[in-house]
Motif scaffolding. Sequence first.
Motif, PDB file in Angstrom:
ATOM      1  N   UNK A 105       0.812  -1.265   0.039  1.00  0.00           N
ATOM      2  CA  UNK A 105       0.141   0.297  -0.049  1.00  0.00           C
ATOM      3  C   UNK A 105       0.904   1.354   0.247  1.00  0.00           C
ATOM      4  N   UNK A 106       2.212   1.123   0.405  1.00  0.00           N
ATOM      5  CA  UNK A 106       2.796   2.476   0.493  1.00  0.00           C
ATOM      6  C   UNK A 106       2.415   3.521   1.130  1.00  0.00           C
ATOM      7  N   UNK A 107       2.299   3.409   2.572  1.00  0.00           N
ATOM      8  CA  UNK A 107       1.577   4.372   3.252  1.00  0.00           C
ATOM      9  C   UNK A 107       2.513   5.747   3.705  1.00  0.00           C
ATOM     10  N   UNK A 108       2.100   6.755   3.874  1.00  0.00           N
ATOM     11  CA  UNK A 108       3.036   7.956   4.230  1.00  0.00           C
ATOM     12  C   UNK A 108       2.627   8.119   5.896  1.00  0.00           C
ATOM     13  N   UNK A 109       3.629   8.270   6.508  1.00  0.00           N
ATOM     14  CA  UNK A 109       3.245   8.758   8.176  1.00  0.00           C
ATOM     15  C   UNK A 109       3.987   9.960   8.331  1.00  0.00           C
ATOM     16  N   UNK A 110       2.982  10.921   8.812  1.00  0.00           N
ATOM     17  CA  UNK A 110       3.382  12.211   9.069  1.00  0.00           C
ATOM     18  C   UNK A 110       3.415  12.504  10.734  1.00  0.00           C
ATOM     19  N   UNK A 111       4.736  13.078  10.744  1.00  0.00           N
ATOM     20  CA  UNK A 111       5.208  13.399  12.547  1.00  0.00           C
ATOM     21  C   UNK A 111       4.821  14.990  12.566  1.00  0.00           C
ATOM     22  N   UNK A 112       3.896  15.178  13.292  1.00  0.00           N
ATOM     23  CA  UNK A 112       3.613  16.836  13.492  1.00  0.00           C
ATOM     24  C   UNK A 112       3.809  17.280  14.866  1.00  0.00           C
ATOM     25  N   UNK A 113       4.685  18.388  15.085  1.00  0.00           N
ATOM     26  CA  UNK A 113       4.973  18.592  16.417  1.00  0.00           C
ATOM     27  C   UNK A 113       4.608  20.053  16.858  1.00  0.00           C
ATOM     28  N   UNK A 114       4.299  20.222  18.111  1.00  0.00           N
ATOM     29  CA  UNK A 114       3.758  21.288  18.771  1.00  0.00           C
ATOM     30  C   UNK A 114       5.082  22.160  19.043  1.00  0.00           C
ATOM     31  N   UNK A 115       5.128  23.478  18.702  1.00  0.00           N
ATOM     32  CA  UNK A 115       6.478  24.238  18.912  1.00  0.00           C
ATOM     33  C   UNK A 115       6.454  24.747  20.415  1.00  0.00           C
ATOM     34  N   UNK A 116       5.016  24.775  21.183  1.00  0.00           N
ATOM     35  CA  UNK A 116       5.167  25.429  22.414  1.00  0.00           C
ATOM     36  C   UNK A 116       5.767  24.156  23.502  1.00  0.00           C
ATOM     37  N   UNK A 117       5.166  23.005  23.204  1.00  0.00           N
ATOM     38  CA  UNK A 117       5.789  22.050  24.262  1.00  0.00           C
ATOM     39  C   UNK A 117       6.514  20.719  23.852  1.00  0.00           C
ATOM     40  N   UNK A 118       6.792  21.050  22.419  1.00  0.00           N
ATOM     41  CA  UNK A 118       7.497  19.613  21.883  1.00  0.00           C
ATOM     42  C   UNK A 118       6.729  18.459  21.739  1.00  0.00           C
ATOM     43  N   UNK A 119       5.653  18.357  21.971  1.00  0.00           N
ATOM     44  CA  UNK A 119       4.753  17.167  22.032  1.00  0.00           C
ATOM     45  C   UNK A 119       4.586  16.877  20.378  1.00  0.00           C
TER      46      UNK A 119
END
Length: 348
Positions: A105-119
């Motif tokens: 299936x060739x999925x893409x995984x996106x990592x998105x980060x909160x600038x304020x607390x690095x979560x």
Amino acid sequence: MAVITTKKPAFEISPYLRSYLIESNREISVPFAYTDLFHYSGSVALQDSRGEDTLWETLFYSDSDREQIHQGLKLVYAHLKSSGDTSVFEHLYIDRIDICLHGNTKPFRIRIVNKINDLFDYFYVKEADASRIYGQEIEHLLSPNKINYLVTGNTLIEEHIAGIPGDKFIQDHLNAGGVQEHRLAKEFVKFNERCLVQLLGDMRSDNYVVEIIPDFDEVYFRLRAIDFDQHCYEGRRAIYMPQYFKENNPIIQLGLKYMTPQLQAQYEKEERSRIATRIKSAQQELNALLSTMAKDTLSTQENIRQLRAELSEFYGEKSFMQCKNMGEILFMNLDMVFRQPSRKVFVE
């Protein structure tokens, strides 16, 4: 043992399914597509904390492509989390885009980060496949788990499902001590039951995660499917029962150790009772979904004939032989929930 030997084709979203997605608020309109993420200029293998290959590759984009793609991904994430309100996500940024070239299936995984607390959070972008959409919708309606996904055109956006991948749990945790094995065996019986009722196939250990849920004096487990590609496609009944996959054998061995026929029958009936309650409470949505499935093409005629024959023999119910498609087979399979037959997962 259950083995899948042929590649399942992807099924396009039909006009019937598209209408269902619009009516259920799963369809969004954004200027972004799965194919946009293939405009990368390079990649590097992604390793885990132990330096082992994860089978994912981290992608690199040119400056001009990266800005446009990141803006599209943030907009998609805003729809996934806040109905498209981007004002609350100004402090988020796309940290990483990975692709899994292992499998079909060739999925893409996106990592998105909160600038304020690095979560950070993850979400997935995939090519839309009707099988996967129907599988997720059935899981959302009939399991104890809620599934958050959206569709735009031929692109599928999925929320990350947290948990320890089943294969990693078996490898790193099962024999490390501290696991309440009888509780894990109990959960496997319930998971096996849900998969069979929903006709969700290919639940090898790398296609589900294990949630560890602490209580005030116990630790509970829940097995959650994360791959819905093989929903209502295969003709062999065993494909829809995790007990028949060799990758799950370590958990099967726990069941043989702790489970009696009486306990197994109890847990099967408990799970079927819960599913029956969900069927009643979601009757309107479920009827609309099954009606849509009955108009759709989700498998081959050979698979349909084989599955209806095997389920007819399994339940002792000749009505399965009248089913003409996978939607009708699933409808009949759900009807069997109210008859609560017992089976054998660990005790053969």
